[in-house]
Design a protein around this motif. Structure first.
Motif, PDB file in Angstrom:
ATOM      1  N   LYS A   1       0.823  -1.205   0.000  1.00  0.00           N
ATOM      2  CA  LYS A   1       0.000   0.000   0.000  1.00  0.00           C
ATOM      3  C   LYS A   1       0.859   1.257   0.000  1.00  0.00           C
ATOM      4  O   LYS A   1       1.966   1.288   0.537  1.00  0.00           O
TER       5      LYS A   1
ATOM      6  N   HIS B   1       1.783   4.837   1.482  1.00  0.00           N
ATOM      7  CA  HIS B   1       1.969   4.975   2.923  1.00  0.00           C
ATOM      8  C   HIS B   1       2.273   6.422   3.309  1.00  0.00           C
ATOM      9  O   HIS B   1       3.138   7.064   2.711  1.00  0.00           O
TER      10      HIS B   1
ATOM     11  N   TYR C   1       3.472   8.559   6.739  1.00  0.00           N
ATOM     12  CA  TYR C   1       3.985   8.433   8.103  1.00  0.00           C
ATOM     13  C   TYR C   1       3.966   9.804   8.769  1.00  0.00           C
ATOM     14  O   TYR C   1       4.495  10.781   8.223  1.00  0.00           O
TER      15      TYR C   1
ATOM     16  N   LYS D   1      -4.115  14.188   3.089  1.00  0.00           N
ATOM     17  CA  LYS D   1      -5.304  13.335   3.048  1.00  0.00           C
ATOM     18  C   LYS D   1      -6.469  14.049   2.355  1.00  0.00           C
ATOM     19  O   LYS D   1      -7.172  13.450   1.542  1.00  0.00           O
TER      20      LYS D   1
ATOM     21  N   ASN E   1      -9.128   5.373   1.549  1.00  0.00           N
ATOM     22  CA  ASN E   1      -8.658   4.118   2.132  1.00  0.00           C
ATOM     23  C   ASN E   1      -7.651   3.370   1.270  1.00  0.00           C
ATOM     24  O   ASN E   1      -7.339   2.217   1.546  1.00  0.00           O
ATOM     25  N   ASP E   2      -7.157   3.982   0.205  1.00  0.00           N
ATOM     26  CA  ASP E   2      -6.209   3.299  -0.671  1.00  0.00           C
ATOM     27  C   ASP E   2      -4.767   3.488  -0.221  1.00  0.00           C
ATOM     28  O   ASP E   2      -3.849   3.243  -0.979  1.00  0.00           O
ATOM     29  N   TYR E   3      -4.573   3.952   0.983  1.00  0.00           N
ATOM     30  CA  TYR E   3      -3.230   4.109   1.529  1.00  0.00           C
ATOM     31  C   TYR E   3      -3.314   3.951   3.042  1.00  0.00           C
ATOM     32  O   TYR E   3      -4.397   4.022   3.637  1.00  0.00           O
ATOM     33  N   LYS E   4      -2.169   3.740   3.653  1.00  0.00           N
ATOM     34  CA  LYS E   4      -2.109   3.542   5.094  1.00  0.00           C
ATOM     35  C   LYS E   4      -1.456   4.749   5.742  1.00  0.00           C
ATOM     36  O   LYS E   4      -0.535   5.345   5.185  1.00  0.00           O
ATOM     37  N   VAL E   5      -1.947   5.118   6.919  1.00  0.00           N
ATOM     38  CA  VAL E   5      -1.342   6.205   7.694  1.00  0.00           C
ATOM     39  C   VAL E   5      -0.802   5.632   8.989  1.00  0.00           C
ATOM     40  O   VAL E   5      -1.516   4.945   9.725  1.00  0.00           O
ATOM     41  N   ASP E   6       0.463   5.871   9.269  1.00  0.00           N
ATOM     42  CA  ASP E   6       1.096   5.450  10.519  1.00  0.00           C
ATOM     43  C   ASP E   6       1.474   6.676  11.336  1.00  0.00           C
ATOM     44  O   ASP E   6       1.905   7.689  10.791  1.00  0.00           O
TER      45      ASP E   6
END
Length: 464
Positions: free
Chosen positions: A4, A6, A8, A301, A312-317
């Motif tokens: 995915k 990402h 950060y 975002k 929702n096509d990417y991840k957030v950390d």
């Protein structure tokens, strides 16, 4: 890292060391703070409570030699003891002393070494800077990559900006292009421009003479020179998202098209408002963005959602996802908690960016305008964020702020549970009735945990 895309939220040095695998990135583009002595950001505190020298928060691009700089200097020359970079830092300290420039170079050195590590063997890096530090940064890049792996010094020219009074007007930035080895990708046909275009020479049917030989021009145009006349963003540009130092997408698209293919991975460790990410998404590349400010993460975002219509096509950390994470962020950095908490209410930073400032804010941490009936009848709701202990005194003071600001409504956003006297005091402020006859409390107390668990949703807080 996974497949995915990402984002950060955190110190890029920590993220690089912890989460980004060696030889996993095709292109690094970084547009770090320029050490320009202009106000943009301030220093962030990481989860361990240490000040992260990764970037400065909205809005101060000024560096200082202090205990944190000294600590990072010693850590770097010990951690990378056998590298040319350690020798470079020691030599620069002898030459410069302990000043702002030395603090800036000390911040950049370990990050460039980590970026070199994560690049694939045929990967490339573009570092974007201005003349204030370019000469020192090139020496540092030579130490990291080896001077033989320097490919170009690209001058980005633009007409917008300041005027010269006692010198020539400053109208360019510098991009240093380095490759890890000679096998890097260069898609010349993807970036050709007309021969009679900007910065070019007039084409003719007879060809041109170079070194005594005649050749026919390429019908697709020429490869751009190492100076690029790409307009900077104007104050009224449709691209603008209200973020300082924003760069045009066209600049990033040229870099990405030239040096990567579809599905390659782009990394921007100082991603700001996400121009490199947007360009990568448009061009069907994978991407990773890192930024130490929640303003940047929220802006990216929103930008991705507005342009591509997905969330929702990417991840957030690094963002809090539960109440424990919210408490940790508040403990480590109250200002970043404030920015994050306001974002839970759906505040649009493109219009309210200037209201989010660290320091004396008069009790206003965010503003939301709403239309009450006919067009032009705008009303104001102000937001105040509290991450520590709260009492009925806070509600009374907030009531005074609402009146002073001539606002119809106020949202008191609290990390701690409100007391019964607080709830009673807020109720005594009365109600605002909108044009539909719906009543809203003049002071609405909202707990952060209720927003995180979706017990309360933003659209139920503000009049529509």
């Amino acid at each position: 890292m996974g497949d995915k895309n990402h984002l950060y939220f955190g110190d890029n040095l920590s993220v690089l060391r912890r989460d980004i695998k060696s030889e996993s990135i095709d292109l690094v583009y970084l547009d770090p703070p320029f050490n320009s002595d202009r106000d943009y950001n301030q220093i962030f505190t990481n989860k361990q409570g240490d000040k992260a020298s990764a970037q400065i928060k909205v809005f101060e691009d000024t560096w200082h030699w202090n205990n944190e700089a000294e600590k990072l200097f010693l850590e770097t020359i010990e951690y990378y003891s056998n590298s040319l970079v350690s020798n470079f830092l020691i030599s620069m300290r002898q030459f410069l002393g302990t000043n702002k420039m030395m603090a800036y170079l000390t911040m950049m050195a370990p990050r460039l070494l980590e970026l070199y590590r994560v690049l694939k063997p045929d990967g490339v890096l573009f570092l974007h800077c201005d003349p204030s530090s370019a000469h020192y940064l090139k020496l540092l890049l030579d130490a990291v990559f080896g001077f033989r792996n320097f490919e170009n010094e690209i001058i980005w020219c633009y007409r917008q900006g300041g005027r010269g009074k006692r010198n020539f007007a400053k109208k360019h930035d510098t991009l240093f292009f380095y490759a890890k080895n000679d096998n890097y990708t260069f898609n010349s046909d993807e970036i050709r421009i007309p021969y009679n275009g900007t910065g070019g020479y007039v084409n003719n049917n007879n060809g041109n003479v170079v070194n005594g030989k005649r050749y026919k021009p390429n019908p697709k145009g020429k490869i751009p020179e190492d100076w690029w006349d790409i307009p900077a963003l104007t104050p009224t540009s449709k691209e603008r998202v209200g973020f300082p130092t924003q760069k045009p997408v066209a600049l990033l698209e040229r870099i990405i098209l030239a040096t990567t293919d579809e599905d390659d991975v782009i990394l921007d460790p100082f991603c700001g408002c996400g121009t490199a990410i947007v360009a990568a998404q448009r061009l069907k590349r994978k991407w990773i963005g890192i930024d130490v400010t929640h303003i940047a993460i929220h802006t990216i975002k929103e930008r991705l959602n507005n342009e591509f219509g997905f969330l929702n096509d990417y991840k957030v950390d690094g963002e809090p996802i539960d109440i424990d994470g919210a408490r940790e962020l508040a403990s480590n950095n109250r200002f970043q908690f404030q920015v994050w908490a306001v974002s839970l209410l759906g505040i649009d930073y493109k219009s309210d960016f200037n209201s989010l400032k660290k320091g004396a804010d008069g009790g206003v941490d965010g503003v939301r305008y709403f239309q009450n009936g006919e067009i032009g009848n705008l009303k104001k709701c102000i937001i105040q964020v509290k991450s520590g202990k709260v009492s009925v005194k806070d509600i009374r003071e907030f009531d005074s702020v609402i009146k002073r600001e001539s606002a119809e409504l106020g949202v008191f956003l609290t990390l701690k549970q409100p007391t019964k006297p607080m709830i009673n005091e807020a109720a005594s402020a009365g109600f605002f009735t909108n044009y539909r006859g719906i009543e809203y409390p003049v002071i609405g107390i909202v707990e952060v945990k209720d927003l995180l668990t979706h017990k309360i949703k933003p659209h139920n807080i503000f009049p529509d």
